[in-house]
Design a protein around this motif. Sequence first.
Motif, PDB file in Angstrom:
ATOM      1  N   GLU A 128       0.819  -1.220   0.000  1.00  0.00           N
ATOM      2  CA  GLU A 128       0.000   0.000   0.000  1.00  0.00           C
ATOM      3  C   GLU A 128       0.846   1.260   0.000  1.00  0.00           C
ATOM      4  O   GLU A 128       0.519   2.251  -0.649  1.00  0.00           O
ATOM      5  N   ASP A 129       1.949   1.193   0.735  1.00  0.00           N
ATOM      6  CA  ASP A 129       2.814   2.367   0.829  1.00  0.00           C
ATOM      7  C   ASP A 129       3.389   2.708  -0.559  1.00  0.00           C
ATOM      8  O   ASP A 129       3.439   3.857  -0.966  1.00  0.00           O
ATOM      9  N   ARG A 130       3.794   1.660  -1.276  1.00  0.00           N
ATOM     10  CA  ARG A 130       4.364   1.872  -2.601  1.00  0.00           C
ATOM     11  C   ARG A 130       3.348   2.526  -3.537  1.00  0.00           C
ATOM     12  O   ARG A 130       3.654   3.468  -4.263  1.00  0.00           O
ATOM     13  N   ILE A 131       2.107   2.020  -3.492  1.00  0.00           N
ATOM     14  CA  ILE A 131       1.062   2.577  -4.363  1.00  0.00           C
ATOM     15  C   ILE A 131       0.755   4.020  -3.969  1.00  0.00           C
ATOM     16  O   ILE A 131       0.620   4.898  -4.818  1.00  0.00           O
ATOM     17  N   ALA A 132       0.726   4.271  -2.650  1.00  0.00           N
ATOM     18  CA  ALA A 132       0.459   5.646  -2.200  1.00  0.00           C
ATOM     19  C   ALA A 132       1.536   6.585  -2.737  1.00  0.00           C
ATOM     20  O   ALA A 132       1.255   7.709  -3.162  1.00  0.00           O
ATOM     21  N   ARG A 133       2.777   6.095  -2.761  1.00  0.00           N
ATOM     22  CA  ARG A 133       3.861   6.965  -3.266  1.00  0.00           C
ATOM     23  C   ARG A 133       3.762   7.174  -4.778  1.00  0.00           C
ATOM     24  O   ARG A 133       4.070   8.246  -5.290  1.00  0.00           O
ATOM     25  N   TRP A 134       3.327   6.143  -5.507  1.00  0.00           N
ATOM     26  CA  TRP A 134       3.123   6.346  -6.959  1.00  0.00           C
ATOM     27  C   TRP A 134       2.018   7.369  -7.204  1.00  0.00           C
ATOM     28  O   TRP A 134       1.980   8.035  -8.229  1.00  0.00           O
ATOM     29  N   ASN A 135       1.084   7.500  -6.228  1.00  0.00           N
ATOM     30  CA  ASN A 135      -0.027   8.437  -6.391  1.00  0.00           C
ATOM     31  C   ASN A 135       0.252   9.791  -5.747  1.00  0.00           C
ATOM     32  O   ASN A 135      -0.610  10.667  -5.758  1.00  0.00           O
ATOM     33  N   ASP A 136       1.431   9.959  -5.172  1.00  0.00           N
ATOM     34  CA  ASP A 136       1.751  11.207  -4.461  1.00  0.00           C
ATOM     35  C   ASP A 136       1.661  12.406  -5.422  1.00  0.00           C
ATOM     36  O   ASP A 136       2.168  12.345  -6.554  1.00  0.00           O
ATOM     37  N   THR A 137       1.021  13.473  -4.963  1.00  0.00           N
ATOM     38  CA  THR A 137       0.893  14.655  -5.845  1.00  0.00           C
ATOM     39  C   THR A 137       2.273  15.262  -6.131  1.00  0.00           C
ATOM     40  O   THR A 137       2.495  15.837  -7.184  1.00  0.00           O
ATOM     41  N   ASN A 138       3.194  15.112  -5.188  1.00  0.00           N
ATOM     42  CA  ASN A 138       4.562  15.572  -5.438  1.00  0.00           C
ATOM     43  C   ASN A 138       5.329  14.475  -6.192  1.00  0.00           C
ATOM     44  O   ASN A 138       5.659  13.440  -5.617  1.00  0.00           O
ATOM     45  N   LEU A 139       5.607  14.739  -7.455  1.00  0.00           N
ATOM     46  CA  LEU A 139       6.211  13.682  -8.298  1.00  0.00           C
ATOM     47  C   LEU A 139       7.648  13.344  -7.899  1.00  0.00           C
ATOM     48  O   LEU A 139       8.214  12.356  -8.361  1.00  0.00           O
ATOM     49  N   ASP A 140       8.231  14.155  -6.998  1.00  0.00           N
ATOM     50  CA  ASP A 140       9.573  13.812  -6.493  1.00  0.00           C
ATOM     51  C   ASP A 140       9.491  12.624  -5.537  1.00  0.00           C
ATOM     52  O   ASP A 140      10.508  12.027  -5.204  1.00  0.00           O
ATOM     53  N   ASN A 141       8.284  12.312  -5.085  1.00  0.00           N
ATOM     54  CA  ASN A 141       8.146  11.250  -4.080  1.00  0.00           C
ATOM     55  C   ASN A 141       7.793   9.887  -4.654  1.00  0.00           C
ATOM     56  O   ASN A 141       7.589   8.945  -3.891  1.00  0.00           O
ATOM     57  N   ILE A 142       7.693   9.749  -5.974  1.00  0.00           N
ATOM     58  CA  ILE A 142       7.367   8.422  -6.501  1.00  0.00           C
ATOM     59  C   ILE A 142       8.489   7.457  -6.102  1.00  0.00           C
ATOM     60  O   ILE A 142       9.641   7.865  -5.949  1.00  0.00           O
ATOM     61  N   PRO A 143       8.145   6.176  -5.889  1.00  0.00           N
ATOM     62  CA  PRO A 143       9.112   5.288  -5.208  1.00  0.00           C
ATOM     63  C   PRO A 143      10.319   4.873  -6.033  1.00  0.00           C
ATOM     64  O   PRO A 143      11.281   4.368  -5.475  1.00  0.00           O
ATOM     65  N   VAL A 144      10.255   5.064  -7.341  1.00  0.00           N
ATOM     66  CA  VAL A 144      11.393   4.685  -8.183  1.00  0.00           C
ATOM     67  C   VAL A 144      12.025   5.959  -8.710  1.00  0.00           C
ATOM     68  O   VAL A 144      11.348   6.756  -9.371  1.00  0.00           O
ATOM     69  N   TYR A 145      13.305   6.167  -8.407  1.00  0.00           N
ATOM     70  CA  TYR A 145      13.964   7.342  -8.977  1.00  0.00           C
ATOM     71  C   TYR A 145      14.590   6.966 -10.314  1.00  0.00           C
ATOM     72  O   TYR A 145      15.427   6.074 -10.397  1.00  0.00           O
ATOM     73  N   GLU A 146      14.163   7.621 -11.359  1.00  0.00           N
ATOM     74  CA  GLU A 146      14.730   7.472 -12.702  1.00  0.00           C
ATOM     75  C   GLU A 146      14.656   8.839 -13.369  1.00  0.00           C
ATOM     76  O   GLU A 146      13.576   9.464 -13.358  1.00  0.00           O
ATOM     77  N   PRO A 147      15.752   9.318 -13.958  1.00  0.00           N
ATOM     78  CA  PRO A 147      15.686  10.621 -14.616  1.00  0.00           C
ATOM     79  C   PRO A 147      14.537  10.667 -15.634  1.00  0.00           C
ATOM     80  O   PRO A 147      14.410   9.774 -16.468  1.00  0.00           O
ATOM     81  N   GLY A 148      13.692  11.682 -15.519  1.00  0.00           N
ATOM     82  CA  GLY A 148      12.605  11.899 -16.493  1.00  0.00           C
ATOM     83  C   GLY A 148      11.312  11.162 -16.175  1.00  0.00           C
ATOM     84  O   GLY A 148      10.261  11.449 -16.764  1.00  0.00           O
ATOM     85  N   LEU A 149      11.350  10.230 -15.234  1.00  0.00           N
ATOM     86  CA  LEU A 149      10.164   9.393 -15.001  1.00  0.00           C
ATOM     87  C   LEU A 149       9.013  10.177 -14.362  1.00  0.00           C
ATOM     88  O   LEU A 149       7.851  10.010 -14.762  1.00  0.00           O
ATOM     89  N   GLY A 150       9.341  11.057 -13.416  1.00  0.00           N
ATOM     90  CA  GLY A 150       8.302  11.817 -12.714  1.00  0.00           C
ATOM     91  C   GLY A 150       7.415  12.578 -13.698  1.00  0.00           C
ATOM     92  O   GLY A 150       6.185  12.547 -13.614  1.00  0.00           O
ATOM     93  N   THR A 151       8.035  13.246 -14.648  1.00  0.00           N
ATOM     94  CA  THR A 151       7.284  14.040 -15.630  1.00  0.00           C
ATOM     95  C   THR A 151       6.347  13.149 -16.432  1.00  0.00           C
ATOM     96  O   THR A 151       5.187  13.494 -16.674  1.00  0.00           O
ATOM     97  N   ILE A 152       6.860  11.981 -16.847  1.00  0.00           N
ATOM     98  CA  ILE A 152       6.047  11.087 -17.677  1.00  0.00           C
ATOM     99  C   ILE A 152       4.854  10.554 -16.881  1.00  0.00           C
ATOM    100  O   ILE A 152       3.725  10.513 -17.380  1.00  0.00           O
ATOM    101  N   VAL A 153       5.099  10.181 -15.635  1.00  0.00           N
ATOM    102  CA  VAL A 153       3.998   9.707 -14.777  1.00  0.00           C
ATOM    103  C   VAL A 153       2.972  10.833 -14.626  1.00  0.00           C
ATOM    104  O   VAL A 153       1.754  10.621 -14.765  1.00  0.00           O
TER     105      VAL A 153
END
Length: 463
Positions: free
Chosen positions: A38-63
Amino acid sequence: MKITNICCIGAGYVGGPTMAIIAQKCPHIKVTVVDLNEDRIARWNDTNLDNIPVYEPGLGTIVGESRGKNLFFSTQVDKAIDEAQIIFISVNTPTKTYGSGKGMAADLKYIELCARQIARVSKDDKIVVEKSTLPVRTAEAIKNILDNTGNGVQFQILSNPEFLAEGTAVEDLLKPDRVLIGGDTTPEGQKAIKALVDIYANWVPNDKILTTNVWSSELSKLTANAFLAQRVSSINAMSELCEKTGADVNEVARAIGMDSRIGSKFLKASVGFGGSCFQKDILNLVYISKSFGLHQVADYWEQVIIMNDHQKRRFSKNIVSTLYNTIADKKIAFLGWAFKKDTNDTRESAAIYVADDLINEQANIAVYDPKVTHTQILSDLDYLETRTTDQNKKFITSFNDPYEACKNAHAIAILTEWDEFKEYDWQKIYDSMLKPAFVFDGRNLLDGAKLKAIGFQYQEIGS
Ligand code: UDX
Ligand code: ADP
């Protein structure tokens, strides 16, 4: 078959980025990524895209572009399976830590659970795609479960291994060298292959989409990773010889890399490869080979791992012997903890093993990594089960500021090749350290001549 709804079980380093790109490139397809965590999914849904659980250059913008439109992250696994025409399985397949095949075979319990869940929930025909790297013939096991516990629903199993490398996932997914899809040779199998080919054809040129039988596809993924890991172990083996002979491994790598038959990539000597795939996949290959009685084949590939373990151990031994054979109570700064740059993933990172060795010598380790948390570092050390959490806590601290991590240290070890390390004020770092001040560059990242001119005792791998 027109595909309008797909889901992916497992919102990790593979599932998350892969589905984000499919959603971006196929706005007509609803993509749901589900996970039990649940925690992982909550982070994928975080309004702050810096908090998504996987750090990859450019990924936040695409999500951010697709989320809430045709890309969804959810814990409602049954619902997503029920609605999807294609289900990707992208759950973890760690090396078994118990029972037969312990330390070698892949643990398929998560895959099996997924298969049983799909069988239980599905009410109409589905295509099931293996995305996680799996041992050869796993598709057969999945098919067996689906066909024998289902409710008369027809399942087609495809193998579609993911070749993305962490740190460059977005780039690799947008411009893959190839997409590999393995399926049954029956007309139904071919129809399923076509449905998946049509998804990738939205952005991947047709000549880069390869179709094969299921077993070739499964084995190709293991083979690709084994070949890549073997190159790293090969150059690392030469690095030790270089140190004895006066050759410089960087020069050797450049010289051999210009031979177009060898190629220049993946020839960087290092403290050892890490990551969730290389070791696991080779162990898998070794296990499969042994189970067929192919002992020479098994021994050949096992050597790649033996060399990698040796390289990590050799790095820590060298730190101890250079620091006058005693590092008890000495502060040793680690720059980097992730297994490579541009990722927050630490699985099998060389840093974990080097730290473990140095803590055995009672050194105080001060870590700075731009993307890895202290909690993660502690959990990586706990996973080794060498010491209790409380004991680990005594020897390891983390810093948000690299200059603080290095202050009053006897030595610095470079464990990850983060670009920012090259930009630091190395004079300032030198001034703040105990003398003589050592740098052990496990990534051959820094300008050794510059550091030596400042006064550092600088050592890199293989020279
Ligand atoms: C790998 C494969 O490259 C990818 O295709 C597959 O899908 C998953 O496994 P990944 O583990 O993410 O990807 O990273 P990779 O770039 O392959 O690096 C693996 C390890 O080898 C890292 O620790 C890296 O630092 C090390 N490495 C790589 C070297 O030490 N030297 C090199 O020249 C290249
Ligand atoms: P990878 O690098 O292969 O993507 P990760 O460990 O990053 O591996 O991600 C795998 C994800 O799969 C984890 O977040 C885990 O919670 C999830 N997972 C494992 N089993 C199941 C399951 N049965 N249903 C849903 N999610 C699962």
